[in-house]
Write a protein that holds these residues in place. Structure first.
Motif, PDB file in Angstrom:
ATOM      1  N   GLU A   1       0.780  -1.433   0.294  1.00 44.47           N
ATOM      2  CA  GLU A   1       0.305   0.014   0.084  1.00 44.47           C
ATOM      3  C   GLU A   1       0.674   1.512   0.022  1.00 44.47           C
ATOM      4  N   PRO A   2       0.854   2.697  -0.022  1.00 45.37           N
ATOM      5  CA  PRO A   2       0.928   3.566  -0.425  1.00 45.37           C
ATOM      6  C   PRO A   2       1.320   3.522   1.063  1.00 45.37           C
ATOM      7  N   ILE A   3       2.635   4.698   1.337  1.00 45.58           N
ATOM      8  CA  ILE A   3       2.952   4.640   2.617  1.00 45.58           C
ATOM      9  C   ILE A   3       3.008   6.082   2.491  1.00 45.58           C
ATOM     10  N   PHE A   4       3.028   6.909   3.641  1.00 51.26           N
ATOM     11  CA  PHE A   4       2.924   8.662   3.877  1.00 51.26           C
ATOM     12  C   PHE A   4       4.525   8.854   4.396  1.00 51.26           C
ATOM     13  N   ILE A   5       5.229   9.607   3.745  1.00 54.82           N
ATOM     14  CA  ILE A   5       6.750   9.531   4.182  1.00 54.82           C
ATOM     15  C   ILE A   5       7.169  12.138   4.868  1.00 54.82           C
ATOM     16  N   ASP A   6       6.954  11.454   6.156  1.00 50.83           N
ATOM     17  CA  ASP A   6       6.769  13.104   6.504  1.00 50.83           C
ATOM     18  C   ASP A   6       8.398  13.375   6.675  1.00 50.83           C
ATOM     19  N   THR A   7       8.649  13.459   4.777  1.00 50.35           N
ATOM     20  CA  THR A   7       9.649  14.547   4.322  1.00 50.35           C
ATOM     21  C   THR A   7      10.314  15.361   5.752  1.00 50.35           C
ATOM     22  N   PRO A   8       9.764  16.033   6.158  1.00 52.21           N
ATOM     23  CA  PRO A   8      10.410  17.746   6.200  1.00 52.21           C
ATOM     24  C   PRO A   8      11.303  17.023   7.952  1.00 52.21           C
ATOM     25  N   LEU A   9      10.582  16.397   8.571  1.00 46.06           N
ATOM     26  CA  LEU A   9      11.239  15.688   9.863  1.00 46.06           C
ATOM     27  C   LEU A   9      12.264  15.438   9.525  1.00 46.06           C
ATOM     28  N   ILE A  10      12.344  14.434   8.276  1.00 47.06           N
ATOM     29  CA  ILE A  10      13.910  13.012   8.225  1.00 47.06           C
ATOM     30  C   ILE A  10      14.357  13.561   7.360  1.00 47.06           C
ATOM     31  N   GLU A  11      14.086  14.956   6.627  1.00 46.41           N
ATOM     32  CA  GLU A  11      15.649  15.565   6.244  1.00 46.41           C
ATOM     33  C   GLU A  11      16.200  16.865   6.823  1.00 46.41           C
ATOM     34  N   GLY A  12      15.436  17.056   8.026  1.00 46.43           N
ATOM     35  CA  GLY A  12      15.370  18.822   8.913  1.00 46.43           C
ATOM     36  C   GLY A  12      15.364  19.854   7.853  1.00 46.43           C
ATOM     37  N   VAL A  13      14.136  19.728   7.037  1.00 52.31           N
ATOM     38  CA  VAL A  13      14.071  21.273   5.761  1.00 52.31           C
ATOM     39  C   VAL A  13      12.830  21.505   5.962  1.00 52.31           C
ATOM     40  N   ALA A  14      12.379  22.206   5.440  1.00 54.92           N
ATOM     41  CA  ALA A  14      11.084  22.663   5.368  1.00 54.92           C
ATOM     42  C   ALA A  14      10.558  22.051   3.773  1.00 54.92           C
ATOM     43  N   GLY A  15       9.128  22.296   4.129  1.00 53.27           N
ATOM     44  CA  GLY A  15       8.787  21.230   2.603  1.00 53.27           C
ATOM     45  C   GLY A  15       7.897  20.591   2.782  1.00 53.27           C
ATOM     46  N   LEU A  16       7.649  19.880   1.863  1.00 52.72           N
ATOM     47  CA  LEU A  16       5.901  19.197   2.161  1.00 52.72           C
ATOM     48  C   LEU A  16       6.539  17.934   2.132  1.00 52.72           C
ATOM     49  N   SER A  17       5.521  17.033   2.799  1.00 53.02           N
ATOM     50  CA  SER A  17       5.721  15.547   3.076  1.00 53.02           C
ATOM     51  C   SER A  17       5.607  15.071   1.861  1.00 53.02           C
ATOM     52  N   ARG A  18       5.401  12.991   1.298  1.00 52.26           N
ATOM     53  CA  ARG A  18       4.899  12.923   0.677  1.00 52.26           C
ATOM     54  C   ARG A  18       4.669  11.451   0.535  1.00 52.26           C
ATOM     55  N   VAL A  19       3.924  11.087  -0.021  1.00 51.38           N
ATOM     56  CA  VAL A  19       2.652   9.366  -0.133  1.00 51.38           C
ATOM     57  C   VAL A  19       3.775   8.826  -1.488  1.00 51.38           C
TER      58      VAL A  19
ATOM     59  N   VAL B   1       4.746  11.128  -4.532  1.00 50.89           N
ATOM     60  CA  VAL B   1       3.417  12.615  -4.550  1.00 50.89           C
ATOM     61  C   VAL B   1       3.507  13.701  -3.467  1.00 50.89           C
ATOM     62  N   ALA B   2       3.672  14.654  -3.801  1.00 49.60           N
ATOM     63  CA  ALA B   2       4.378  16.209  -2.956  1.00 49.60           C
ATOM     64  C   ALA B   2       2.452  16.183  -1.808  1.00 49.60           C
ATOM     65  N   VAL B   3       2.577  15.752  -0.802  1.00 47.44           N
ATOM     66  CA  VAL B   3       1.291  16.025  -0.268  1.00 47.44           C
ATOM     67  C   VAL B   3       1.510  16.825   1.499  1.00 47.44           C
ATOM     68  N   ALA B   4       0.459  17.799   1.368  1.00 48.28           N
ATOM     69  CA  ALA B   4       0.718  19.033   3.161  1.00 48.28           C
ATOM     70  C   ALA B   4      -0.016  17.731   3.833  1.00 48.28           C
ATOM     71  N   GLU B   5      -0.143  16.838   3.426  1.00 51.46           N
ATOM     72  CA  GLU B   5      -1.347  15.558   4.271  1.00 51.46           C
ATOM     73  C   GLU B   5      -1.208  14.798   3.990  1.00 51.46           C
ATOM     74  N   PRO B   6      -1.638  13.186   4.615  1.00 50.78           N
ATOM     75  CA  PRO B   6      -1.898  11.816   3.616  1.00 50.78           C
ATOM     76  C   PRO B   6      -3.171  11.898   3.050  1.00 50.78           C
ATOM     77  N   LEU B   7      -2.977  11.312   1.831  1.00 46.45           N
ATOM     78  CA  LEU B   7      -4.341  11.399   0.684  1.00 46.45           C
ATOM     79  C   LEU B   7      -5.485  10.429   1.577  1.00 46.45           C
ATOM     80  N   SER B   8      -6.813  10.681   1.102  1.00 45.96           N
ATOM     81  CA  SER B   8      -7.903  10.550   1.721  1.00 45.96           C
ATOM     82  C   SER B   8      -7.853   8.711   1.581  1.00 45.96           C
ATOM     83  N   PRO B   9      -8.510   8.220   1.579  1.00 47.84           N
ATOM     84  CA  PRO B   9      -8.650   6.633   1.252  1.00 47.84           C
ATOM     85  C   PRO B   9      -8.985   6.369  -0.977  1.00 47.84           C
ATOM     86  N   ASP B  10      -9.481   6.799  -0.816  1.00 45.22           N
ATOM     87  CA  ASP B  10     -10.480   6.899  -2.476  1.00 45.22           C
ATOM     88  C   ASP B  10      -8.685   7.720  -3.160  1.00 45.22           C
TER      89      ASP B  10
END
Length: 547
Positions: free
Chosen positions: A212-230, A246-255
């Motif tokens: 399944e798709p996974i959510f990646i908290d990119t700003p926390l992992i990389e230590g730089v400002a920006g968007l998260s990834r799915v 996918v560059a996202v501000a929040e997790p994707l909806s189930p759909d």
């Protein structure tokens, strides 16, 4: 001639001819249409579909008459057998009169690869003319159109990346992402600092093991400002081909997660199509290069197909010291493949017309010069410059590779081409015995190569029998003295006692005494030119021997 949905057979041959397929006999009618791929099974009495291409994996020349007759009765377009195929006059005439084309699968290609590519080239248009090959409704060659479609469905910018985080395609709207994504697009790959941060956080491991798709908290992992990834892995069965990010501000909806999962299946078709095509081309090219360099009966044809006929050429070899063993074979093979690809790409830019392929532990390149009627045209110097430029640009990204250039030869004579390859191999061996030197022409290291080969002959004969140098070496071992060093310094100094004594930091008179003593032990006449030459050669062979 067949009416119906499919693609023209001559179009198929234009795509795959010279790489996967060769025309053996029979005429390909300009309007003949290819409609289906059939694997031959003689136990199956089902009729063939008109326009089918019959793949006969277990057949040879003896089976051709029966296979062609069956194909003609069913109005099939072609029969394919494994090459090379040699037909007698009677069989060739029968094929010519049948209306069926007899094709051969080239060496280096597999039946599975041929099936995939033939089926991918089938279209839904009549005659197949003027249409693009479609995969899941998208042009097979336009991965960016697919990326834009996925991005539109998700309402977010996406990238399609391979396993090495290299960007294969991206959607529009990347300016809405962040600085890391912009660097990724501009560099066509994820920046190293970002990739290392994801590796430390276990992102790639999660991606490879999750369906399944996974959510990646990119700003926390990389230590730089920006968007998260799915992200979701793109798979073919159990093999991971790459991912969609996918560059996202929040997790994707189930759909939208379901949309992303479905999109990964479509992307897998595109990546598989490109991968199979690239693998086939590389395998066939490698087989052709190896055949051309082997000086066998098939060499002239391979040279012709590589478009090197009637040209002045030089063979370049590239090897990486330490990758010839089996202790870490997968990693070594990966390094060799990467360096081989780098050389092939470099040659395509700086030496158009060159061909390169990996054969065993060496990547060989054949670099063409002017037509055979002319001179070498500075080809050896050009090849050396190409090699040096590659190393300079790579900034040692080639794992310490060494490159050797063989002599210039006329490609019309396969035996000469094989000689140039042998030169390249001998040059590589010299370079691997001289750390620090990474590029050389055979003409510059021929003497060193000969010394190594003389050493091989001596090893096969059990080494040198007891002579002057061996007597001195034995005396040194038994008495803890160094008369061999004295003689060696004198020979290196061409009989100049002052320079030889200075090299050993001893008084000239002391050196003269030691030299006379060394001559007595060695039973050697220092005034005999032949004896001096034999001693110098034996000493030089000892220095050239592998550690």
């Amino acid at each position: 001639m067949v009416d119906g949905h499919g693609t023209r057979l001559d179009s198929i041959l234009s795509h795959l001819g010279g790489t996967l397929l060769e025309e053996v006999a029979g005429r390909v009618h300009p309007t003949a249409v290819f409609t289906d791929v059939v694997i031959d099974d003689r136990r199956d009495d089902e009729p063939l579909r008109p326009g089918a291409v019959l793949l006969c994996a277990g057949a040879d020349e003896r089976d051709v008459p029966e296979l062609v007759e069956r194909a003609a009765v069913n109005r099939a377009a072609a029969v394919v057998v494994r090459g090379p195929v040699v037909l007698d006059a009677e069989t060739r005439t029968a094929v010519e009169n049948s209306g069926v084309a007899l094709l051969a699968l080239t060496r280096g290609a597999t039946w599975a690869q041929l099936v995939v590519l033939l089926r991918s080239l089938l279209t839904t248009s009549v005659g197949g003319e003027g249409t693009e090959e479609l995969l899941a409704g998208f042009p097979a060659e336009d991965s960016f159109a697919l990326a834009n479609a996925i991005g539109a469905l998700l309402g977010a910018p996406i990238t399609i990346e391979d396993q090495d985080s290299q960007v294969l395609a991206f959607s529009g709207g990347q300016d809405e992402a962040d600085q890391t994504r912009i660097q990724t697009i501009l560099g066509r790959g994820v920046p190293q600092h970002a990739r290392h941060a994801q590796e430390r956080a276990g992102v790639f491991k999660r991606l490879d093991t999750s369906e399944e798709p996974i959510f990646i908290d990119t700003p926390l992992i990389e230590g730089v400002a920006g968007l998260s990834r799915v992200a979701v892995a793109v798979r073919a069965d159990d093999q991971v081909l790459g991912s969609i990010r996918v560059a996202v501000a929040e997790p994707l909806s189930p759909d939208k997660e379901r949309i992303l999962s479905d999109a990964a299946k479509v992307v897998a078709l595109h990546l598989l199509r490109h991968r199979v095509g690239a693998d086939v081309d590389q395998q066939v090219r490698a087989d052709l290069v190896a055949t051309a360099l082997a000086a066998g009966p098939a060499a002239p044809e391979a040279i012709e197909r590589l478009r090197l006929a009637r040209r002045q050429v030089a063979v370049m070899g590239m090897a990486i010291p330490g990758t010839g063993g089996t202790a870490n074979a997968p990693k070594s093979r990966q390094v060799l493949k990467r360096t081989s690809d780098a050389l092939a790409f470099h040659l395509s830019v700086v030496a158009p017309g060159s061909v390169a392929a990996l054969a065993g532990d060496v990547c060989y390149a054949v670099i063409p010069g002017p037509a055979a009627a002319g001179g070498s045209g500075g080809l050896p110097e050009k090849a050396q410059r190409v090699a040096e430029d590659l190393l300079r640009r790579s900034q040692d990204g080639l794992g310490g590779a060494v490159l050797g250039v063989g002599r210039v030869v006329d490609s019309a004579h396969p035996a000469d081409l094989a000689r140039s390859r042998h030169d390249a191999d001998r040059t590589l061996r010299v370079l691997q015995h001289h750390p620090g030197c990474r590029v050389a022409r055979f003409s510059d290291v021929q003497v060193e190569a000969l010394l190594l080969e003389i050493g091989d002959v001596l090893d096969n004969e059990g080494g040198l029998l007891a002579g002057p140098i061996e007597r001195l070496r034995s005396y040194d071992r038994e008495n803890g003295t160094f008369p061999l060093d004295t003689l060696s310094a004198w020979l290196d100094g061409q009989g100049n006692v002052l320079s030889a004594s200075a090299s050993l930091d001893v008084h000239p008179n002391t050196f003269r005494y030691r030299l006379r003593r060394a001559a007595e032990i060695a039973e050697m006449d220092l005034n005999d030119a032949e004896a001096r030459f034999a001693a110098m050669l034996e000493l030089r062979l000892g220095r050239a021997a592998p550690p």
